[in-house]
Design an enzyme around this catalytic site. Structure first.
Site, PDB file in Angstrom:
ATOM      1  N   CYS A 114      20.550  29.563  53.468  1.00 39.72           N
ATOM      2  CA  CYS A 114      21.085  30.739  52.760  1.00 39.72           C
ATOM      3  C   CYS A 114      21.427  31.894  53.711  1.00 39.72           C
ATOM      4  O   CYS A 114      22.049  32.877  53.301  1.00 39.72           O
ATOM      5  CB  CYS A 114      20.088  31.203  51.709  1.00 39.72           C
ATOM      6  SG  CYS A 114      19.562  29.876  50.644  1.00 39.72           S
ATOM      7  N   HIS A 242      21.328  38.263  49.631  1.00 37.21           N
ATOM      8  CA  HIS A 242      21.401  36.875  49.165  1.00 37.21           C
ATOM      9  C   HIS A 242      20.953  36.809  47.709  1.00 37.21           C
ATOM     10  O   HIS A 242      19.912  37.363  47.333  1.00 37.21           O
ATOM     11  CB  HIS A 242      20.521  35.992  50.060  1.00 37.21           C
ATOM     12  CG  HIS A 242      20.367  34.611  49.523  1.00 37.21           C
ATOM     13  ND1 HIS A 242      21.435  33.873  49.050  1.00 37.21           N
ATOM     14  CD2 HIS A 242      19.265  33.818  49.363  1.00 37.21           C
ATOM     15  CE1 HIS A 242      21.004  32.699  48.629  1.00 37.21           C
ATOM     16  NE2 HIS A 242      19.699  32.643  48.803  1.00 37.21           N
ATOM     17  N   ASN A 272      22.003  30.742  42.572  1.00 44.32           N
ATOM     18  CA  ASN A 272      21.831  30.754  44.029  1.00 44.32           C
ATOM     19  C   ASN A 272      22.789  29.721  44.638  1.00 44.32           C
ATOM     20  O   ASN A 272      22.613  28.519  44.443  1.00 44.32           O
ATOM     21  CB  ASN A 272      20.364  30.409  44.357  1.00 44.32           C
ATOM     22  CG  ASN A 272      20.089  30.360  45.852  1.00 44.32           C
ATOM     23  OD1 ASN A 272      21.014  30.367  46.667  1.00 44.32           O
ATOM     24  ND2 ASN A 272      18.824  30.295  46.204  1.00 44.32           N
TER      25      ASN A 272
HETATM   26  N1  COA Z   1      10.899  26.882  32.881  1.00 44.28           N
HETATM   27  C1  COA Z   1       9.708  27.153  32.325  1.00 44.28           C
HETATM   28  N2  COA Z   1       8.567  27.226  33.027  1.00 44.28           N
HETATM   29  C2  COA Z   1       8.663  27.029  34.362  1.00 44.28           C
HETATM   30  C3  COA Z   1       9.879  26.756  35.001  1.00 44.28           C
HETATM   31  C4  COA Z   1      11.028  26.678  34.204  1.00 44.28           C
HETATM   32  N3  COA Z   1      12.245  26.429  34.719  1.00 44.28           N
HETATM   33  N4  COA Z   1       9.646  26.614  36.322  1.00 44.28           N
HETATM   34  C5  COA Z   1       8.335  26.796  36.521  1.00 44.28           C
HETATM   35  N5  COA Z   1       7.738  27.041  35.331  1.00 44.28           N
HETATM   36  C6  COA Z   1       6.327  27.297  35.076  1.00 44.28           C
HETATM   37  C7  COA Z   1       5.424  26.700  36.123  1.00 44.28           C
HETATM   38  O1  COA Z   1       5.143  25.353  35.829  1.00 44.28           O
HETATM   39  C8  COA Z   1       4.200  27.568  35.977  1.00 44.28           C
HETATM   40  O2  COA Z   1       3.458  27.133  34.868  1.00 44.28           O
HETATM   41  P1  COA Z   1       1.846  27.137  34.893  1.00 44.28           P
HETATM   42  O3  COA Z   1       1.462  28.585  35.072  1.00 44.28           O
HETATM   43  O4  COA Z   1       1.485  26.557  33.579  1.00 44.28           O
HETATM   44  O5  COA Z   1       1.470  26.303  36.076  1.00 44.28           O
HETATM   45  C9  COA Z   1       4.773  28.945  35.635  1.00 44.28           C
HETATM   46  O6  COA Z   1       6.100  28.701  35.136  1.00 44.28           O
HETATM   47  C10 COA Z   1       4.861  29.891  36.810  1.00 44.28           C
HETATM   48  O7  COA Z   1       5.408  29.184  37.911  1.00 44.28           O
HETATM   49  P2  COA Z   1       5.727  29.918  39.266  1.00 44.28           P
HETATM   50  O8  COA Z   1       6.222  28.929  40.260  1.00 44.28           O
HETATM   51  O9  COA Z   1       4.540  30.777  39.626  1.00 44.28           O
HETATM   52  O10 COA Z   1       6.933  30.858  38.820  1.00 44.28           O
HETATM   53  P3  COA Z   1       7.536  32.085  39.578  1.00 44.28           P
HETATM   54  O11 COA Z   1       7.391  33.303  38.791  1.00 44.28           O
HETATM   55  O12 COA Z   1       7.119  32.111  41.018  1.00 44.28           O
HETATM   56  O13 COA Z   1       9.101  31.731  39.549  1.00 44.28           O
HETATM   57  C11 COA Z   1      10.792  30.968  41.082  1.00 44.28           C
HETATM   58  C12 COA Z   1       9.588  30.581  40.213  1.00 44.28           C
HETATM   59  C13 COA Z   1      11.294  29.740  41.815  1.00 44.28           C
HETATM   60  C14 COA Z   1      11.874  31.493  40.161  1.00 44.28           C
HETATM   61  C15 COA Z   1      10.356  32.072  42.077  1.00 44.28           C
HETATM   62  O14 COA Z   1       9.175  31.666  42.740  1.00 44.28           O
HETATM   63  C16 COA Z   1      11.406  32.388  43.107  1.00 44.28           C
HETATM   64  O15 COA Z   1      12.458  32.895  42.795  1.00 44.28           O
HETATM   65  N6  COA Z   1      11.089  32.160  44.388  1.00 44.28           N
HETATM   66  C17 COA Z   1      11.989  32.502  45.463  1.00 44.28           C
HETATM   67  C18 COA Z   1      13.142  31.578  45.501  1.00 44.28           C
HETATM   68  C19 COA Z   1      14.052  31.987  46.626  1.00 44.28           C
HETATM   69  O16 COA Z   1      14.094  33.126  47.031  1.00 44.28           O
HETATM   70  N7  COA Z   1      14.773  31.064  47.179  1.00 44.28           N
HETATM   71  C20 COA Z   1      15.621  31.463  48.275  1.00 44.28           C
HETATM   72  C21 COA Z   1      15.767  30.463  49.242  1.00 44.28           C
HETATM   73  S1  COA Z   1      17.036  29.384  48.756  1.00 44.28           S
END
Ligand code: COA
Length: 316
Positions: A114, A242, A272
């Protein structure tokens, strides 16, 4: 070193739109979760009748037309991508053939996930300083729907496809883009294994770790670019980060008191798109007529590698 400025932008996104409700048919998710956690409402995916090459060519032609620069004036061509149609020939070599770029110039793909567009802008600035030709073509293009793990609900909701890029010009006396680039090598939190490897061709990510990395590195890049250029936040016309998660962008905007009209977001529509994400925002601003002459945009990218980068681009 003489600096580069952006002369024209171009973009192309595939026509097939995938909504959050569409994804809820594939994995256990819903529109409310995706919208509140990421800010994404739709993303565009390349369909069976299109290739990454097709949209890359359209974006590049658009950038050339908008800049008024002809193919024979281009001194180097870089495509930032981690999802080329073919690893060899590179996406950039195929672009050279299609556009009729000169034969005596370097054309190559650059892999920095990215942060690819930032790495490519800096590389182009160095190359044009050593070239008799003064224009360069820098494209960010991705076909992420091809490398998405469709059984992983935490990542498959994030990614979209697209291509966008810039024709840049290098002139004596112009200030450098003051790129601040870096890597923190890590083979665990964000990866896309290559041909022949276990789990080849599928992105996996520890979202929380990447989130923590992003909220540290974005302010670092902003501080570095402001300090290297001597500009204040008020003197920057647009901040283009980004488009990984709207919450990451909003946190940075709040920390630096960036007004909403200067902090550009298109993540709701495109998701993204990795290396295409920053140029897609710039190309949209360009299409809307907002990138006037001498306008300044502070760019920040971060992602797989782990890599990060910031730069200050001005417009001719
Ligand atoms: N729909 C519903 N629930 C979901 C889900 C979805 N699409 N994806 C994950 N969950 C659930 C998980 O299973 C978890 O459930 P649990 O608490 O029962 O275990 C809960 O939601 C929280 O998961 P978590 O991974 O802590 O979510 P989050 O708030 O961190 O959001 C992302 C996930 C990926 C959106 C976030 O971490 C993110 O944006 N990270 C950065 C990504 C990034 O910057 N990438 C750039 C490089 S390419």
């Amino acid at each position: 070193m003489n600096g580069i400025r952006i002369k024209g932008m171009g973009m192309c996104v595939p026509s097939h739109i995938v909504t959050n409700d569409d994804l809820a048919q594939i994995v256990d998710t819903n529109d409310e979760w995706i919208t509140t956690r990421t800010g994404i409402k739709t993303r565009h995916h390349i369909g069976a009748d299109e290739t990454l090459h097709d949209i890359t060519v359209k974006a590049a032609k658009d950038a050339l037309k908008n800049s008024g620069v002809t193919a024979d004036q281009i001194g180097a061509c870089i495509v930032a991508t981690m999802t080329p149609d073919t690893i060899m020939p590179s996406a950039a070599c195929r672009l050279q053939e299609e556009l009729g770029l000169p034969n005596d110039i370097p054309c190559f793909d650059l892999s920095a996930a990215c942060t690819g567009f930032l790495f490519a802008l800096h590389t182009m600035e160095c190359l044009l300083n050593a070239s008799p030709r003064k224009y360069g073509l820098v494209i960010g293009a991705e076909h992420l729907s091809r490398v998405t793990n469709w059984s992983d609900r935490s990542t498959c909701i994030l990614f979209g496809d697209g291509a966008a890029g810039a024709v840049v010009e290098c002139r004596e006396g112009w200030r450098s883009i003051c790129a601040d680039l870096g890597c923190y090598g890590d083979n665990q939190v964000l990866k896309l294994p290559g041909i022949g490897m276990k789990e080849a061709g599928q992105i996996s990510m520890d979202g929380q770790q990447v989130f923590k990395f992003a909220v540290q590195v974005v302010p670092h890049c902003i501080d570095q670019v402001l300090s290297r250029t001597g500009y204040t936040v008020d003197e920057i016309d647009f901040f283009v980060f980004h488009q990984a998660n709207a919450r990451i962008i909003d946190l940075a905007a709040k920390k630096y008191n960036i007004p909403p009209e200067k902090c550009c977001k298109n993540i709701a529509e495109y998701g993204n798109t990795s290396a295409a994400s920053i140029p897609l925002v710039l190309a949209q601003l360009y299409e809307e007529g907002k990138l006037k002459s001498k306008c300044r945009a502070l760019l920040v990218g971060f992602g797989g590698g782990l890599t990060w980068g910031g730069a200050l681009v001005e417009f001719v």
